[in-house]
Scaffold this active site. Sequence first.
Site, PDB file in Angstrom:
ATOM      1  N   GLN B 204     -16.695  26.158 128.612  1.00 58.30           N
ATOM      2  CA  GLN B 204     -16.159  27.176 129.517  1.00 58.30           C
ATOM      3  C   GLN B 204     -14.859  26.687 130.140  1.00 58.30           C
ATOM      4  OE1 GLN B 204     -20.535  27.609 131.181  1.00 58.30           O
ATOM      5  NE2 GLN B 204     -19.213  28.931 132.379  1.00 58.30           N
ATOM      6  N   GLU B 239     -19.628  24.468 131.758  1.00 60.50           N
ATOM      7  CA  GLU B 239     -18.473  24.379 132.655  1.00 60.50           C
ATOM      8  C   GLU B 239     -18.026  22.919 132.757  1.00 60.50           C
ATOM      9  OE1 GLU B 239     -18.912  26.411 136.383  1.00 60.50           O
ATOM     10  OE2 GLU B 239     -17.098  25.542 137.231  1.00 60.50           O
ATOM     11  N   ARG B 317     -21.784  26.949 148.146  1.00 63.11           N
ATOM     12  CA  ARG B 317     -22.081  28.349 147.844  1.00 63.11           C
ATOM     13  C   ARG B 317     -23.481  28.729 148.340  1.00 63.11           C
ATOM     14  NH1 ARG B 317     -19.990  32.865 145.100  1.00 63.11           N
ATOM     15  NH2 ARG B 317     -17.982  31.855 144.758  1.00 63.11           N
ATOM     16  N   ARG B 349     -25.137  30.119 136.594  1.00 63.33           N
ATOM     17  CA  ARG B 349     -24.957  31.502 137.062  1.00 63.33           C
ATOM     18  C   ARG B 349     -25.476  31.710 138.488  1.00 63.33           C
ATOM     19  NH1 ARG B 349     -26.538  36.351 132.961  1.00 63.33           N
ATOM     20  NH2 ARG B 349     -25.027  37.885 133.623  1.00 63.33           N
ATOM     21  N   PHE B 351     -24.510  29.694 140.959  1.00 63.50           N
ATOM     22  CA  PHE B 351     -23.853  28.490 141.480  1.00 63.50           C
ATOM     23  C   PHE B 351     -24.300  28.134 142.892  1.00 63.50           C
ATOM     24  CE2 PHE B 351     -19.874  26.021 142.451  1.00 63.50           C
ATOM     25  CZ  PHE B 351     -19.758  25.305 141.267  1.00 63.50           C
ATOM     26  N   THR B 449     -14.577  28.930 145.466  1.00 68.56           N
ATOM     27  CA  THR B 449     -14.448  28.505 146.858  1.00 68.56           C
ATOM     28  C   THR B 449     -13.497  27.324 146.996  1.00 68.56           C
ATOM     29  OG1 THR B 449     -16.443  27.157 146.664  1.00 68.56           O
ATOM     30  CG2 THR B 449     -16.718  29.399 147.500  1.00 68.56           C
ATOM     31  N   GLU B 719     -22.040  37.052 137.845  1.00 69.30           N
ATOM     32  CA  GLU B 719     -23.187  36.387 138.465  1.00 69.30           C
ATOM     33  C   GLU B 719     -24.069  37.286 139.332  1.00 69.30           C
ATOM     34  OE1 GLU B 719     -20.196  33.593 139.877  1.00 69.30           O
ATOM     35  OE2 GLU B 719     -21.655  32.007 139.634  1.00 69.30           O
TER      36      GLU B 719
END
Lengths: 479, 768
Positions: B204, B239, B317, B349, B351, B449, B719
Amino acid sequence: MSSKIKFVYNNNIIELENIDPNETLLNFIRNNLKKTGTKEGCAEGGCGACTVVLGTLKNNKILYQVVNSCIIFVPMIHGKQLIIVEDLESKKDLHPVQKAMIKHNGSQCGFCTPGFVMSLFSMYKNNNNYTEKIIKDSISGNLCRCTGYKPIINAGKELNNYFKPDKFEINKKIDIELIKKIQNEKKPIKINYNNKLYFSPLSIKELLLIIKNNPNAKLINGGTDLALTVTKSRKDLNSLIYLGNIKELNYIKENQNNIEIGSSTPLIEIEKFISKYYSDFSEILKRYGSYQIRNIATIGGNLGTASPIGDTLPILLSLNALIITQKNNISRKILIKDFFTGYRKTKLKKNEFIKAIIIPKNKSYIFRAYKISKRYDDDISSVCMGINLNLERNIIRNIIIAYGGMSEKPKRATNCEKYLNNKNFDKETIIKSQKELLKDFNPINDMRASSEYRKNIAKNLLLKFFFEIKKNKNIRIYD
Amino acid sequence: MIKNNIESLFTENLPHDSAQKHVNGKARYTDDILEPNNIFYAAIGWSKKSNAIIDKINLDDVIKSEGVIDIVTYKDIPGRNDVGPVFDGDPIFPKNKVEYFGQPIFAVLATTNELARKAVLKAKISYIEKKPIITIQEAHKIKSYIFKPKQIHRGSPNIALRDAKNYLRGNFSTGSQEHFYLEGQICMTIPQEDNDLIVYSSTQHPSETQQIISKMLKIKNSSIAVKVRRIGGGFGGKETQSFIFAAICTLLANKTKLPVKLKIDRDDDIIITGKRHDFFSEYEVGFNNNGQIKGLKINLYSRCGISADLSAAINDRALFHIDNAYYIPNILVNNYYCKTNTASNTAFRGFGGPQGMMVIENIIDNIARYLKKDPTTIRKNNFYKKNTNNITHYNMKIEDNIINEIFEELITSSRYINRNKQIRDFNDKNNLIKKGIAITPVKFGISFTKNYLNQAGSLVHIYNDGSVYLNHGGIEMGQGTLTKIAQIASNELGISINKIKISETNTSKVPNTSASAASSTTDLNGAAVLNAIEKIKNNINHYVRSKYKISIDKVKYRNNKVIYRNKIFNFNDLIMESYLNRVSLSSTGFYKTPKINFDDKNFEGRPFYYFAYGAAVSEVIIDTLTGENKLTQVDILHDAGNPINENIEIGQIEGGFIQGMGWLTFEEVKWSEKGNILTHSPSTYKIPASNDTPTKFNVKLFKGNNIEKVINRSKTTGEPPLMLSMSVFFAIKDAIASVGDYKIIPKINAPATPEEILSSINIIKKNL
């Protein structure tokens, strides 16, 4: 004996001379046929990304059966028609299954899609109408992590709107002729690839001779367990005897009292046949594994593997089945309750093989079976239970209770049975008998379930059985 | 309700751009790319211990194994021996200590994949074992943390707790989750002249792959091209977790100057890579008789595994979403980043968002059960409002709140009240089988973020035949981003999508990209593509205005025409004409998200450009003797703003929901006491299958626009829908509560496996 493997592909016969008998069909397709549509997702028959269809000739018709190409060895497809995802479209047009998948947005990342297409293709060919239940069951051996399945199920329903014959219907005659041509050669196979041996006898007589000359060879049927030796343990299987082409081992017959099943009979056929006698048995077979597995996994393989979590085994135990074995020219009968001796161990002696299993019809008995697992589809049981009751005026004349997942082997609850026999069939007795189960079993903790949970459901299933019989209806959350 | 006052720019719901190639097997994934003739295959040897010093390592038998041509260990790494994305801590090969079961130690290169995999099993490694730390509790007990604990707070939670009418305390946990992308981790590297490298990686995040390889080999970023046409699922699992495989593959390729493929077996994939963070929380909550939360204190623990990876941002998050859609006036959260001897947990997904939201949803559910009120009412009583109670605990004003409207609409359309009553009637009459129902909301913040990640680049060429080449930093992993962005380009240029060439993501085309993550891929890259097209249009416009003496600002590109009020060009003709008149028809584009700013230190500001909202009603049936359960109906109303491609958004919603349902019900990652992962194959780790999808599965999009200037006023659906599945968990809890006639609050953690459900039921039965 012939050293050639032959199968039908794209209206031709493909011949392979002395191919590596440990080569998986998936690797063959990707590396030799150079077709990359068929994917490797897990290499153990658990995700369906590698699904291909094998056309098998039966009663002059082709059955289009899905298999996991990742755990089937190439020689095992001898005499069959191979169909992979690239073969579905004709020159100008996609196959109806492919069109339906596009129309309903059945793919997202697309990696599992070829496998789904093949499962839907098999469903399309083998059925006439496509209900939600048929569709869901047909794709239950295919995992998709993106879509949540709804669009794929919708694509399945869409197939009810296609009527034109597909290209396989049009070419059917040619394919049948080609398959027959291979089968008519009627030659057993012997492959020797760098001292890796593979035999495929056509009769018990040939089998006995091969065993005699190769006493260390391993017997293979569907291979859904054994193949993992190669794909996961990364070991060679240096000598294999494939039983799948021995017609004498692949049959179901019945008389007034018994059902007799040849050891090489695939579970899918048993599931269809047995439903009229033991519908719960059939239901559990449906959840035993995916279509891909049930199409090739056999009852003999299940018995021989003797896994404590093989779902057919507690059921056969509760049905008091009889196992017929053979070694050299000597056949013997073993009661299934004596057959399992330990973790994946049986009474079978070296070079003795299972010929058949006899299941009594026992019409006066009440039979139920239960499978508890995390996931409904294609999951290994935490606990599986078979129970068979002879009730006379509410007195328990005989009860057989057997569990899988509760011990190192499939096992009967003998203490519990003893306690219950000749007692009244009432709630109090059942609840008292639950305690006896703890004498029978001390299950393990593992990734599937804790010991405590296993004991709990073993007890509760007994109660559930009682309620179901008393209320004369099944109390279950699944239809 | 925000009026739907914008007509969609997009009239066609095109299928996925690769749909046809998916179904006929022609879509190429990394393993399907035509291999060079002289390619070799790699395999990884990994640690069998979760915390140990490597005493002796003998690889003689590995080297002697059939087909093996080379081997690499830490000694072969010329530069940085780490694939940690932000912080160090993820060695490619450790020097002398192993910190988790499955940690790569060496790799081999052999003539076939099978021989390479056989060879690695022949390593003789002896370990001096140390006691591993496996669980959150073990780690917290000895203060084994990745970072210092973090505290966030607003108002006076202690006073509020003391003064509130009602008080509850408890704890709750949510489980880990394996990504189970169907395409396992894989990389193929092909050495080039000048020691350059082409890397095909299923990732990703191509740019960071490039940077990590660059540091590992001490070569320039510009010598490495990472290419990705599509990946077979990511969900966060590619990722950062793809880096180590790309690094090892490229290390071997660079050492031997041979093309190398490293394809990871499914079991190895699950064993080696990190998963979703499991969380444990302890809470104290004070609330009034309407169930409104007055004060809340939470200790929030996450299992990070052995290294930082993305754990800081993931925990952030979780903190950002510990309110979900609820206004919490006084709150204090202590966040602990537990360091354990397990694979480094990573993006998945949501996070951290789902984990944070489950904490508050469980608290709200318990408040309702404590007050003997319908949880739906308590949820509504706590919602953020439009003009008051609209500031989050991180001091962001919520300007786009639509949760109240979505909830009301869904309650009506799903016939929630009626069904709830029917279910209670059913439960009165049935002892063994019980039903439950729940409705839960979602409010999910959109943006990375970490502010600097909110940027994207693109490259657009228009060739002189009028065909268009489109490139940007977004990765196609099934979410349809390439399709949607091609739709954006096609719409912007007024030409058919068939004229737009969708191309592989390639670090040589667009540099310094962010990961395709945080649901932001289409928002960011789509806007960057718009920017590039705008620049090309400006070039053309400049030419047309001076050549034809037209002074019109408004130019329309529609139906293969370029329209200047009275003067109309054929698109193709104008392109050729521009070319002949030396107009540049190629441009890069760039975009950065406006409005966002966040003060990390004080945990306040505006981390999100906008919020995506949704709600779901789930109905379940459970067997109180076995814990078996089944989801029987789902009704979803989800906010995709004014969608770009409705079919694709609905696909994301359905798929996200089922994936979340798996997480909260039967997907269960288990480790042994020694830290060996036990669930590393599809036979032991179960993701949802076809029969888990409910027959009644109604998904609708909420009619509304994004108030922010996102393309078409759309909202992402990457997400957010995953968290709609919280309703399944609370429906199960509702069914369990019926066993105690709704008088006892069920104690149940996620995942709600049959075993967990039965145990929860048994606790209630004991207390009856």
